[in-house]
Design a protein around this motif. Structure first.
Motif, PDB file in Angstrom:
ATOM      1  N   GLU A  41       0.593  -1.060  -0.043  1.00 22.96           N
ATOM      2  CA  GLU A  41      -0.225  -0.039  -0.123  1.00 22.96           C
ATOM      3  C   GLU A  41       0.834   1.517   0.200  1.00 22.96           C
ATOM      4  OE1 GLU A  41      -2.446  -0.306   3.308  1.00 22.96           O
ATOM      5  OE2 GLU A  41      -3.695  -1.909   2.476  1.00 22.96           O
ATOM      6  N   THR A  42       0.371   2.473  -0.334  1.00 22.57           N
ATOM      7  CA  THR A  42       1.006   3.648  -0.235  1.00 22.57           C
ATOM      8  C   THR A  42       1.633   4.017   0.888  1.00 22.57           C
ATOM      9  OG1 THR A  42      -0.380   4.373  -1.807  1.00 22.57           O
ATOM     10  CG2 THR A  42       0.754   6.132  -0.818  1.00 22.57           C
ATOM     11  N   LEU A  43       2.837   4.456   1.118  1.00 24.16           N
ATOM     12  CA  LEU A  43       3.633   4.650   2.127  1.00 24.16           C
ATOM     13  C   LEU A  43       4.091   3.510   2.891  1.00 24.16           C
ATOM     14  CD1 LEU A  43       1.633   7.749   3.626  1.00 24.16           C
ATOM     15  CD2 LEU A  43       3.631   7.588   2.072  1.00 24.16           C
ATOM     16  N   ASP A  44       4.067   2.387   2.563  1.00 31.63           N
ATOM     17  CA  ASP A  44       4.790   1.061   2.929  1.00 31.63           C
ATOM     18  C   ASP A  44       6.124   1.305   2.391  1.00 31.63           C
ATOM     19  OD1 ASP A  44       2.682   0.037   4.237  1.00 31.63           O
ATOM     20  OD2 ASP A  44       2.074  -1.232   2.502  1.00 31.63           O
ATOM     21  N   ARG A  45       7.056   0.501   2.993  1.00 24.49           N
ATOM     22  CA  ARG A  45       8.452   0.459   2.617  1.00 24.49           C
ATOM     23  C   ARG A  45       8.740  -1.053   2.061  1.00 24.49           C
ATOM     24  NH1 ARG A  45      11.670   4.565   4.666  1.00 24.49           N
ATOM     25  NH2 ARG A  45      10.536   6.032   5.726  1.00 24.49           N
ATOM     26  N   VAL A  46       9.614  -1.170   1.291  1.00 23.42           N
ATOM     27  CA  VAL A  46       9.963  -2.410   0.545  1.00 23.42           C
ATOM     28  C   VAL A  46      11.460  -2.484   0.366  1.00 23.42           C
ATOM     29  CG1 VAL A  46       7.796  -2.230  -0.875  1.00 23.42           C
ATOM     30  CG2 VAL A  46       9.710  -1.428  -1.736  1.00 23.42           C
TER      31      VAL A  46
ATOM     32  N   THR B  44      20.987 -10.739  -4.733  1.00 25.25           N
ATOM     33  CA  THR B  44      21.433  -9.848  -3.604  1.00 25.25           C
ATOM     34  C   THR B  44      20.386  -8.864  -3.477  1.00 25.25           C
ATOM     35  OG1 THR B  44      22.291  -8.157  -5.644  1.00 25.25           O
ATOM     36  CG2 THR B  44      23.928  -9.861  -4.689  1.00 25.25           C
ATOM     37  N   MET B  45      20.615  -8.265  -2.269  1.00 27.44           N
ATOM     38  CA  MET B  45      19.549  -7.016  -1.678  1.00 27.44           C
ATOM     39  C   MET B  45      19.978  -5.953  -2.466  1.00 27.44           C
ATOM     40  SD  MET B  45      17.026  -6.328   0.225  1.00 27.44           S
ATOM     41  CE  MET B  45      16.836  -7.697   1.494  1.00 27.44           C
ATOM     42  N   PHE B  46      19.294  -5.531  -3.287  1.00 30.50           N
ATOM     43  CA  PHE B  46      19.743  -4.203  -4.230  1.00 30.50           C
ATOM     44  C   PHE B  46      19.401  -2.955  -3.609  1.00 30.50           C
ATOM     45  CE2 PHE B  46      18.954  -1.102  -7.356  1.00 30.50           C
ATOM     46  CZ  PHE B  46      19.931  -1.019  -8.084  1.00 30.50           C
ATOM     47  N   MET B  47      18.024  -2.782  -2.838  1.00 34.31           N
ATOM     48  CA  MET B  47      17.909  -1.688  -2.050  1.00 34.31           C
ATOM     49  C   MET B  47      16.910  -2.003  -0.902  1.00 34.31           C
ATOM     50  SD  MET B  47      16.834   1.264  -4.965  1.00 34.31           S
ATOM     51  CE  MET B  47      18.097   1.996  -6.099  1.00 34.31           C
ATOM     52  N   LYS B  48      17.111  -1.321   0.093  1.00 33.10           N
ATOM     53  CA  LYS B  48      16.396  -1.858   1.187  1.00 33.10           C
ATOM     54  C   LYS B  48      15.785  -0.427   1.877  1.00 33.10           C
ATOM     55  CE  LYS B  48      17.608  -3.963   5.590  1.00 33.10           C
ATOM     56  NZ  LYS B  48      16.425  -5.200   5.549  1.00 33.10           N
ATOM     57  N   ASP B  49      14.460  -0.942   2.391  1.00 31.13           N
ATOM     58  CA  ASP B  49      13.859   0.109   3.263  1.00 31.13           C
ATOM     59  C   ASP B  49      13.261   1.292   2.216  1.00 31.13           C
ATOM     60  OD1 ASP B  49      12.262   0.566   5.412  1.00 31.13           O
ATOM     61  OD2 ASP B  49      14.076   2.012   6.333  1.00 31.13           O
ATOM     62  N   VAL B  50      12.904   1.072   1.099  1.00 30.73           N
ATOM     63  CA  VAL B  50      12.397   1.924   0.006  1.00 30.73           C
ATOM     64  C   VAL B  50      11.226   2.548   0.401  1.00 30.73           C
ATOM     65  CG1 VAL B  50      12.619   2.619  -2.556  1.00 30.73           C
ATOM     66  CG2 VAL B  50      14.233   1.206  -1.604  1.00 30.73           C
ATOM     67  N   VAL B  51      10.761   3.867   0.190  1.00 34.61           N
ATOM     68  CA  VAL B  51       9.415   4.279   0.445  1.00 34.61           C
ATOM     69  C   VAL B  51       8.861   4.170  -0.806  1.00 34.61           C
ATOM     70  CG1 VAL B  51       7.978   6.294   0.992  1.00 34.61           C
ATOM     71  CG2 VAL B  51      10.434   6.000   2.045  1.00 34.61           C
ATOM     72  N   VAL B  52       7.478   3.708  -0.697  1.00 33.50           N
ATOM     73  CA  VAL B  52       6.521   3.694  -1.535  1.00 33.50           C
ATOM     74  C   VAL B  52       5.464   4.845  -1.649  1.00 33.50           C
ATOM     75  CG1 VAL B  52       4.688   2.093  -2.754  1.00 33.50           C
ATOM     76  CG2 VAL B  52       6.631   1.074  -1.550  1.00 33.50           C
ATOM     77  N   ARG B  53       5.534   5.737  -2.889  1.00 28.61           N
ATOM     78  CA  ARG B  53       4.527   6.924  -2.951  1.00 28.61           C
ATOM     79  C   ARG B  53       3.408   6.424  -3.432  1.00 28.61           C
ATOM     80  NH1 ARG B  53       5.552   9.830   0.838  1.00 28.61           N
ATOM     81  NH2 ARG B  53       7.807  10.464   1.231  1.00 28.61           N
ATOM     82  N   TRP B  54       2.914   5.512  -4.268  1.00 25.41           N
ATOM     83  CA  TRP B  54       1.560   4.990  -4.536  1.00 25.41           C
ATOM     84  C   TRP B  54       1.797   3.556  -5.091  1.00 25.41           C
ATOM     85  CZ3 TRP B  54       1.389   3.227  -9.331  1.00 25.41           C
ATOM     86  CH2 TRP B  54       2.202   3.911 -10.475  1.00 25.41           C
ATOM     87  N   ALA B  55       0.530   3.013  -4.925  1.00 24.56           N
ATOM     88  CA  ALA B  55       0.594   1.411  -5.003  1.00 24.56           C
ATOM     89  C   ALA B  55      -0.564   1.260  -5.629  1.00 24.56           C
ATOM     90  CB  ALA B  55       1.164   0.583  -3.957  1.00 24.56           C
ATOM     91  N   LEU B  56      -0.715   0.311  -6.771  1.00 22.81           N
ATOM     92  CA  LEU B  56      -1.989  -0.005  -7.267  1.00 22.81           C
ATOM     93  C   LEU B  56      -2.040  -1.719  -7.226  1.00 22.81           C
ATOM     94  CD1 LEU B  56      -1.959   1.972 -10.582  1.00 22.81           C
ATOM     95  CD2 LEU B  56      -3.272   2.578  -8.815  1.00 22.81           C
ATOM     96  N   GLY B  57      -3.272  -2.136  -6.671  1.00 26.22           N
ATOM     97  CA  GLY B  57      -3.420  -3.670  -6.547  1.00 26.22           C
ATOM     98  C   GLY B  57      -4.445  -3.724  -5.240  1.00 26.22           C
ATOM     99  N   ASN B  58      -4.575  -5.204  -5.149  1.00 23.14           N
ATOM    100  CA  ASN B  58      -5.394  -5.527  -3.930  1.00 23.14           C
ATOM    101  C   ASN B  58      -4.690  -7.149  -3.769  1.00 23.14           C
ATOM    102  OD1 ASN B  58      -6.469  -7.403  -6.123  1.00 23.14           O
ATOM    103  ND2 ASN B  58      -8.199  -5.616  -6.149  1.00 23.14           N
TER     104      ASN B  58
END
Length: 266
Positions: free
Chosen positions: A132-137, A152-166
């Motif tokens: 969801e929006t504002l989650d971290r991935v 490998t872990m390419f990026m960690k704890d990245v902020v999600v600004r918008w998300a589409l899905g359910n």
């Protein structure tokens, strides 16, 4: 004279009948038109000047009623919720009808030098959980360079600004990264063999209260057998001194036997 009055009365009656018939026909035509147009629906229009790329406020818009026949559901705005956190892509004047093609979501980046990079679901990019929006991935990348396979872990704890899905499936997300990280992420998006998007752990403290209580109960239940096992060890040590007593009795009998022998010698 009477004949003239009679003719005038006849013409007056005919005129009245024709007027009534005409009025009835007009009324029926209006009713037919209203039934074809249907009820009225409120749409949103600009209530004054609205600058482009400016977040739309509730006092900057007003409603206007139009027949349902002319309402386009995919175009007209019929509720203010559709305008919340939206900006207009072009300046609007007072009375301009606002359509969905004129607005887009407002972006609130943490830093003006950051960038939004969209990651759409595909055979290469997969999502493990609903995001969801504002989650971290976390972004995990798998590559295969001539047999040299790496994950490998390419990026960690990245902020999600918008998300589409359910729960039925994710369509995509947009993550906020720095200007330096954006080209690297896009490069991996284009040339990596596989990308997995993992929802970052929210932490144990954010678990629901019921779960924490159940977990505490389980820990207490697991600790009880250990505490009952401790008193069982001392009884095992108590029988150990018992075989020592016969040895002491034997030593005491030995001097008695010696005394008896000396007495008999005297």
């Amino acid at each position: 004279m009477l004949e003239a009055k009679r003719r005038a009365a006849v013409f007056f009656i005919l005129a009245f009948i024709l007027a009534a018939a005409t009025g009835y026909m007009v009324l029926q035509k209006v009713k037919d038109l209203n039934s074809e147009l249907g009820a009225m629906t409120k749409i949103y229009v600009a209530n004054g000047e609205i600058l482009s790329r400016e977040v739309i406020q509730e006092d900057q818009v007003t409603v206007m009623e139009i027949p349902n026949k002319f309402v386009v559901k995919d175009s007209h705005i019929t509720s203010f919720e559709e305008l919340q956190y939206q900006v207009s892509v072009l300046p609007l004047k007072d009375g301009d009808i606002i359509t969905k093609s004129m607005i887009k979501p407002a972006t609130t980046l943490q830093n003006e030098n950051n960038r939004l990079v969209s990651l759409n679901s595909s055979e290469k990019i997969q999502f493990d959980q609903v995001i969801e929006t504002l989650d971290r991935v976390d972004i995990v990348v798998s590559t295969d360079n001539n047999g040299d396979r790496k994950t490998t872990m390419f990026m960690k704890d990245v902020v999600v600004r918008w998300a589409l899905g359910n729960k039925d499936g994710m369509r995509g997300i947009a993550v906020e990264v720095t200007a330096e990280q954006a080209p690297k992420l896009i490069h991996m998006q284009n040339y990596a063999d596989h990308i997995r998007i993992l929802k970052a752990n929210v932490g144990q403290n954010s678990l629901p209260l019921e779960e924490t209580e159940e977990q505490a109960t389980q820990e207490d239940a697991a600790a009880q057998p250990k505490s009952e096992a401790k008193p069982a060890t001392p009884p095992a040590t108590k029988p150990a001194p018992t075989p020592v007593q016969p040895k002491d009795n034997t030593k005491k009998e030995t001097p008695k036997a010696a005394g008896t022998t000396s007495g008999s010698g005297q």
